[in-house]
Design a protein around this motif. Structure first.
Motif, PDB file in Angstrom:
ATOM      1  N   GLY A  67       0.751  -1.156   0.046  1.00  0.00           N
ATOM      2  CA  GLY A  67      -0.086   0.032   0.140  1.00  0.00           C
ATOM      3  C   GLY A  67       0.743   1.339   0.004  1.00  0.00           C
ATOM      4  N   ALA A  68       2.266   1.161   0.428  1.00  0.00           N
ATOM      5  CA  ALA A  68       2.717   2.266   0.590  1.00  0.00           C
ATOM      6  C   ALA A  68       3.505   2.898  -1.025  1.00  0.00           C
ATOM      7  CB  ALA A  68       4.081   2.152   1.340  1.00  0.00           C
ATOM      8  N   ASN A  69       3.592   1.897  -1.844  1.00  0.00           N
ATOM      9  CA  ASN A  69       4.163   2.205  -3.352  1.00  0.00           C
ATOM     10  C   ASN A  69       3.371   3.397  -3.904  1.00  0.00           C
ATOM     11  OD1 ASN A  69       5.742   0.247  -4.301  1.00  0.00           O
ATOM     12  ND2 ASN A  69       4.243  -1.236  -3.483  1.00  0.00           N
ATOM     13  N   ARG A  70       4.108   4.286  -4.477  1.00  0.00           N
ATOM     14  CA  ARG A  70       3.633   5.615  -4.961  1.00  0.00           C
ATOM     15  C   ARG A  70       3.218   5.329  -6.398  1.00  0.00           C
ATOM     16  NH1 ARG A  70       2.889  10.214  -1.629  1.00  0.00           N
ATOM     17  NH2 ARG A  70       4.005   9.491   0.196  1.00  0.00           N
ATOM     18  N   VAL A  71       1.876   5.671  -6.872  1.00  0.00           N
ATOM     19  CA  VAL A  71       1.619   5.696  -8.058  1.00  0.00           C
ATOM     20  C   VAL A  71       1.187   7.111  -8.722  1.00  0.00           C
ATOM     21  CG1 VAL A  71      -0.664   5.232  -9.391  1.00  0.00           C
ATOM     22  CG2 VAL A  71       0.037   3.704  -7.412  1.00  0.00           C
ATOM     23  N   GLN A  72       1.658   7.080 -10.058  1.00  0.00           N
ATOM     24  CA  GLN A  72       1.717   8.221 -11.027  1.00  0.00           C
ATOM     25  C   GLN A  72       0.849   7.709 -12.108  1.00  0.00           C
ATOM     26  OE1 GLN A  72       3.148  11.327 -10.297  1.00  0.00           O
ATOM     27  NE2 GLN A  72       2.189  12.349 -12.079  1.00  0.00           N
ATOM     28  N   ALA A  73      -0.454   8.188 -12.344  1.00  0.00           N
ATOM     29  CA  ALA A  73      -0.875   7.514 -13.445  1.00  0.00           C
ATOM     30  C   ALA A  73      -2.473   8.062 -13.445  1.00  0.00           C
ATOM     31  CB  ALA A  73      -1.378   5.926 -13.208  1.00  0.00           C
ATOM     32  N   GLN A  74      -3.384   7.680 -14.507  1.00  0.00           N
ATOM     33  CA  GLN A  74      -4.660   8.305 -14.514  1.00  0.00           C
ATOM     34  C   GLN A  74      -5.465   7.084 -15.261  1.00  0.00           C
ATOM     35  OE1 GLN A  74      -4.473  11.731 -17.036  1.00  0.00           O
ATOM     36  NE2 GLN A  74      -5.282  10.777 -18.725  1.00  0.00           N
ATOM     37  N   PHE A  75      -6.804   6.971 -14.876  1.00  0.00           N
ATOM     38  CA  PHE A  75      -7.507   5.707 -15.244  1.00  0.00           C
ATOM     39  C   PHE A  75      -8.768   6.056 -15.688  1.00  0.00           C
ATOM     40  CE2 PHE A  75      -4.933   4.012 -11.931  1.00  0.00           C
ATOM     41  CZ  PHE A  75      -3.893   3.287 -12.754  1.00  0.00           C
ATOM     42  N   PRO A  76      -9.134   5.806 -16.769  1.00  0.00           N
ATOM     43  CA  PRO A  76     -10.948   6.178 -16.970  1.00  0.00           C
ATOM     44  C   PRO A  76     -11.616   5.289 -16.080  1.00  0.00           C
ATOM     45  CG  PRO A  76      -9.545   4.896 -18.990  1.00  0.00           C
ATOM     46  CD  PRO A  76      -8.935   4.946 -17.745  1.00  0.00           C
ATOM     47  N   ILE A  77     -12.756   6.024 -15.516  1.00  0.00           N
ATOM     48  CA  ILE A  77     -13.652   5.606 -14.476  1.00  0.00           C
ATOM     49  C   ILE A  77     -14.274   4.239 -14.951  1.00  0.00           C
ATOM     50  CG2 ILE A  77     -15.669   5.991 -13.271  1.00  0.00           C
ATOM     51  CD1 ILE A  77     -14.702   8.996 -13.063  1.00  0.00           C
ATOM     52  N   THR A  78     -14.673   4.351 -16.443  1.00  0.00           N
ATOM     53  CA  THR A  78     -15.190   3.048 -16.681  1.00  0.00           C
ATOM     54  C   THR A  78     -14.364   1.699 -16.967  1.00  0.00           C
ATOM     55  OG1 THR A  78     -14.711   3.760 -19.124  1.00  0.00           O
ATOM     56  CG2 THR A  78     -16.814   4.433 -18.098  1.00  0.00           C
ATOM     57  N   ARG A  79     -13.117   2.003 -16.572  1.00  0.00           N
ATOM     58  CA  ARG A  79     -12.247   0.910 -16.837  1.00  0.00           C
ATOM     59  C   ARG A  79     -11.439   0.406 -15.309  1.00  0.00           C
ATOM     60  NH1 ARG A  79     -10.758  -0.165 -22.256  1.00  0.00           N
ATOM     61  NH2 ARG A  79      -9.674  -2.042 -21.182  1.00  0.00           N
ATOM     62  N   LEU A  80     -11.993   0.529 -14.294  1.00  0.00           N
ATOM     63  CA  LEU A  80     -11.507   0.598 -12.975  1.00  0.00           C
ATOM     64  C   LEU A  80     -10.961  -0.967 -12.425  1.00  0.00           C
ATOM     65  CD1 LEU A  80     -13.131   3.215 -10.991  1.00  0.00           C
ATOM     66  CD2 LEU A  80     -11.002   3.446 -12.036  1.00  0.00           C
ATOM     67  N   ASP A  81     -11.849  -1.823 -13.258  1.00  0.00           N
ATOM     68  CA  ASP A  81     -11.275  -3.185 -12.959  1.00  0.00           C
ATOM     69  C   ASP A  81     -10.075  -3.499 -13.797  1.00  0.00           C
ATOM     70  OD1 ASP A  81     -13.426  -3.793 -11.278  1.00  0.00           O
ATOM     71  OD2 ASP A  81     -14.634  -4.732 -12.859  1.00  0.00           O
ATOM     72  N   ASP A  82      -9.789  -3.057 -14.830  1.00  0.00           N
ATOM     73  CA  ASP A  82      -8.691  -3.090 -15.657  1.00  0.00           C
ATOM     74  C   ASP A  82      -7.561  -2.345 -14.944  1.00  0.00           C
ATOM     75  OD1 ASP A  82     -10.080  -4.388 -17.468  1.00  0.00           O
ATOM     76  OD2 ASP A  82     -10.161  -2.946 -18.770  1.00  0.00           O
ATOM     77  N   ALA A  83      -7.904  -1.282 -14.008  1.00  0.00           N
ATOM     78  CA  ALA A  83      -6.661  -0.530 -13.701  1.00  0.00           C
ATOM     79  C   ALA A  83      -6.204  -1.356 -12.382  1.00  0.00           C
ATOM     80  CB  ALA A  83      -7.371   0.935 -13.190  1.00  0.00           C
ATOM     81  N   VAL A  84      -7.320  -2.063 -11.618  1.00  0.00           N
ATOM     82  CA  VAL A  84      -6.873  -2.864 -10.385  1.00  0.00           C
ATOM     83  C   VAL A  84      -6.052  -3.982 -10.744  1.00  0.00           C
ATOM     84  CG1 VAL A  84      -7.756  -4.272  -8.558  1.00  0.00           C
ATOM     85  CG2 VAL A  84      -9.000  -2.165  -8.998  1.00  0.00           C
TER      86      VAL A  84
END
Length: 332
Positions: free
Chosen positions: A293-310
């Protein structure tokens, strides 16, 4: 009890909540029944609590249904859509209290369903839903996911709205120049703060612990027990019940990304990214590894594709997902 025992008990409670949601909301088949029997054998304490809660809910549901049917027969000729809504709210409260499990309604486990306060609001959006509401010729609201608003009585010529939870963009529009009505200020109450604007546009986000206000256009004021501030376009301030943090200058495009169907994260811990994703999708993702959980994220995701993002985030950080009923997912 050791730390390992506490963690095991916590996981069992989370799984019990998942089973409660799955067995009451979905259509369980023979394989589900077999899986539940196996889980019950492995977690007898949690299973007993689940069965007691489920039984109480079923009894209460029957009692409330009978009561509501009697009320409906007695007042059918007088009922309108507004009263229907209020009756539904009372039924939900009665359902929880009669069941003897008011904690399910006041503080839903894992946030899996709306609380009493959410259901009693005047306007509400569900998980993943966005909605535009025009409250008057002076104020329009864009509501983000899991947001609840309550209208306040007009006092001293002020349009008042209370943000109970979630996030919304408020547009205090200039009045029609052809009309001679006096300008009525717009006020939004969130937590211990009161945001006021004559003409302007601003975003307000309220979580369980704090409120974040961003001025997008025009100017606004914030009244808080700790003092009064003025914000201009591009200013942002965060406060809680006790204090107000210093005003900062920010990129408003990131704040309003949800209006464009995006979630934007700039060097944000993965645990916070998952918390945000949970607001937009059914079920719940739980990170059970602090280092992950401490890993840092730099990204943007479409709200309609959040399962793919996970799935992508899990692969990126060498994580593993365990899927439970009710769309509960454990990330380790």
């Amino acid at each position: 009890m050791t730390k390992a025992d506490l963690e095991s008990a916590k996981l069992a409670r989370e799984e019990a909540c998942a089973w409660l949601l799955h067995l009451r909301s979905d259509h369980p088949d023979g394989s589900d029944a077999a899986a539940f029997r196996q889980w019950s054998d492995d977690h007898p304490g949690a299973a007993d609590l689940l069965r007691d809660t489920w039984g109480s809910l079923r009894v209460a549901a029957a009692e409330v249904a009978q009561e509501e049917q009697a009320k409906a027969r007695a007042s059918a000729a007088k009922r309108n859509s507004s009263r229907n809504l209020r009756t539904g709210r009372r039924a939900f409260v009665g359902f929880a209290l009669a069941a003897g499990v008011s904690w399910l309604a006041v503080s839903p486990p894992l946030g899996l369903w709306p609380s009493i306060a959410d259901l009693a609001s005047d306007y509400r959006t569900g998980t993943g839903e966005q909605r535009r509401v025009v409250l008057s010729e002076r104020i329009a609201v864009e509501m983000n996911t899991q947001t609840s608003l309550e209208l306040m009585k007009q006092q001293d010529g002020v349009h008042g709205v209370k943000l109970l939870a979630g996030e919304a963009e408020f547009d205090a529009m200039a009045p029609d120049a052809a009309r001679s009505r006096p300008l009525m200020p717009v006020a939004v109450v969130a937590g211990n703060g009161r945001i006021g604007a004559d003409v302007g546009r601003f975003n307000v986000r309220r979580t369980a612990t704090s409120v974040c206000v961003t001025c997008l256009a025009g100017a606004l004021t914030l009244d808080h027990p700790q003092g009064k501030l003025t914000l201009q376009a591009g200013d942002q301030v965060t406060y809680d019940d006790r204090r107000v943090r210093p005003v900062s200058r920010i990129d408003t495009d990131n704040v309003t990304a949800w209006r464009r169907g995006l979630l934007v994260f700039n060097n944000v811990p993965l645990v916070e990214v998952v918390d945000e994703i949970n607001r937009y999708r059914p079920g719940k993702i739980i990170i059970r590894n602090a280092a992950l959980g401490a890993n840092r994220v730099q990204a943007q995701f479409p709200i309609t594709r959040l399962d793919d993002a996970v799935n992508m985030l899990c692969r990126l950080y060498d994580g593993h997902i365990t899927r439970l009923p009710g769309r509960i997912e454990l990330m380790t």
